[in-house]
Design an enzyme around this catalytic site. Structure first.
Site, short mmCIF file in Angstrom:
data_model
loop_
_atom_site.label_atom_id
_atom_site.label_comp_id
_atom_site.label_asym_id
_atom_site.label_seq_id
_atom_site.Cartn_x
_atom_site.Cartn_y
_atom_site.Cartn_z
N ARG A 102 -55.68 25.96 93.43
CA ARG A 102 -54.60 27.13 93.09
C ARG A 102 -54.84 27.62 91.78
NH1 ARG A 102 -48.06 27.93 93.65
NH2 ARG A 102 -48.86 28.24 95.97
N HIS A 129 -53.39 34.35 99.86
CA HIS A 129 -52.62 32.76 99.90
C HIS A 129 -52.45 32.49 101.47
CE1 HIS A 129 -50.00 29.52 99.32
NE2 HIS A 129 -48.94 30.08 98.99
N GLN A 132 -50.30 29.77 103.20
CA GLN A 132 -49.02 30.32 103.49
C GLN A 132 -48.76 30.80 104.80
OE1 GLN A 132 -45.96 29.68 101.58
NE2 GLN A 132 -45.05 30.59 103.48
N ASP A 224 -41.40 38.82 99.60
CA ASP A 224 -41.95 37.99 98.51
C ASP A 224 -41.33 38.41 97.31
OD1 ASP A 224 -43.63 36.25 97.05
OD2 ASP A 224 -45.21 37.28 97.20
N CYS A 264 -42.04 33.51 101.61
CA CYS A 264 -42.81 32.34 101.41
C CYS A 264 -42.16 31.32 100.28
CB CYS A 264 -44.16 32.78 100.70
SG CYS A 264 -44.09 33.83 99.47
N ARG A 292 -45.81 24.35 106.26
CA ARG A 292 -46.89 24.45 104.98
C ARG A 292 -47.67 22.99 105.38
NH1 ARG A 292 -47.00 27.30 100.42
NH2 ARG A 292 -49.14 26.47 100.15
N1 CP Z 1 -44.78 29.20 99.00
C1 CP Z 1 -45.64 28.56 98.10
O1 CP Z 1 -46.63 28.63 97.90
O2 CP Z 1 -44.76 27.78 97.25
P1 CP Z 1 -45.16 27.03 95.84
O3 CP Z 1 -45.34 28.03 94.93
O4 CP Z 1 -43.95 26.25 95.46
O5 CP Z 1 -46.29 26.30 95.98
N1 NVA Z 2 -46.73 36.37 95.29
C1 NVA Z 2 -46.22 34.91 94.67
C2 NVA Z 2 -46.35 33.94 95.86
C3 NVA Z 2 -45.78 32.70 95.44
C4 NVA Z 2 -46.00 31.55 96.60
C5 NVA Z 2 -46.95 34.77 93.52
O1 NVA Z 2 -48.37 34.75 93.45
O2 NVA Z 2 -46.45 34.37 92.55
#
Ligand code: CP
Ligand code: NVA
Length: 307
Positions: A102, A129, A132, A224, A264, A292
């Protein structure tokens, strides 16, 4: 497929196979049936951004599969002090059987995958993502009994979630409408990719600035955060610009009467969605979070276990 970086790289059949496996693994877990498809295997998990769901679901999922997860915070590993992606990829490939990452720049994940000899899984970048969205498709399928022919509406920022939803919905034959404010549109190339995929799956892709148009008749409504990780400095400006895109009762009333609400998470109640909607009877947010786990187990078992 060696890696799981973008749903765009996967065919409709491959995505459906992952969803079938996710549903099967979920049933096995609930039944208490052993499914140690990755016995003795290891997953390195690199995080340069915060996470609750991604970290916990990958760690727990790896344990369910009989493997061992290693949490590698960029604050602790040498990558965070300037060691190259090339060296990190090569070194980790000598130790672990798969890498989840990530991070901010999508190119870093592409580079990691290029140099690593083991599978690389995208656990979120600024651009995409996909994990997700795999879980989201599983959730929609479980609640609606099908994917093809349904309409999903996404309201808000043209961000990583919007992009992966465009890829995912278009591949599996779901109509998708994305409503963003001017200046916050989705990436043109990703919209084009989705339109191409939609031709193949006989679905539609609608891009608009009008939240009412997007949500009209939708079977699934998606929100989101308006302020993604890394955009904290823009928060005040964004809260004003995105206000008309809040998923609230009056907007939600335009969706199908049986529409489900997805997010998400993490969510900010009173901003992108009201409490009434996210905590109301149409919300499936915790099913999404749970999925997930199952969806990513399917990805890991497929890429690392040769399922
Ligand atoms: N939705 C999601 O990816 O959550 P986190 O940022 O908690 O991993
Ligand atoms: N768009 C958000 C998604 C978090 C899971 C971010 O990138 O912070």
């Amino acid at each position: 497929m060696k890696d799981f970086i973008s749903l765009q790289d996967y065919s409709r059949e491959q995505i459906e196979a992952l969803l079938d496996l996710a549903i099967d693994l979920k049933a096995k877990l609930k039944a208490g049936t052993s499914h140690q498809l990755l016995k003795g295997k290891t997953l390195g998990m690199i995080f340069t951004k915060s996470s609750t769901r991604t970290r916990v679901s990958f760690e727990v999922g790896m344990v369910h599969l009989g493997g061992y997860p290693l949490f590698l915070s960029a604050a602790d590993i040498q990558l965070g002090r300037g060691e190259t992606i090339y060296d990190t990829a090569n070194v980790l490939s000598r130790f672990v059987d798969g890498i989840m990452i990530r991070t901010f720049a999508h190119q870093d994940v592409l580079d990691l995958a290029k140099y690593a000899s083991v599978p690389v899984i995208n656990g979120l970048t600024d651009l995409l993502h996909p994990c997700q969205v795999l879980a989201d498709l599983q959730t929609i399928y479980e609640h609606k009994g099908r994917l093809s022919g349904l309409k999903l509406a996404y309201l808000g920022d043209g961000n990583n979630m919007a992009h992966s939803l465009l890829h995912g919905c278009a591949k599996v034959g779901m109509d998708i409408s994305v409503a963003t404010p001017k200046g916050y549109a989705c990436d043109d190339e990703i919209v084009e990719q989705a339109k191409e995929a939609a031709k193949l799956s006989s679905s539609t892709v609608v891009i608009t600035n009008d939240p009412c148009e997007a949500i009209k008749g939708a079977d699934a409504v998606y929100a989101d955060t308006w302020v993604s990780m890394g955009q904290e400095a823009e928060k005040q400006a964004r809260l004003k610009i995105f206000a008309p895109y809040q998923v609230n009762a009056s907007l939600f009333a335009l969706a199908d009467a049986d529409a489900i609400f997805l997010h998400c998470l993490p969510a900010y109640r009173g901003l992108e969605v009201t409490e009434e909607i996210i905590d109301g009877p149409h919300s499936v947010i915790f099913d999404e979070s749970e999925n997930r786990l199952h969806a990513q187990k399917a990805v890991m078992a497929t890429l690392m276990g040769g399922v």
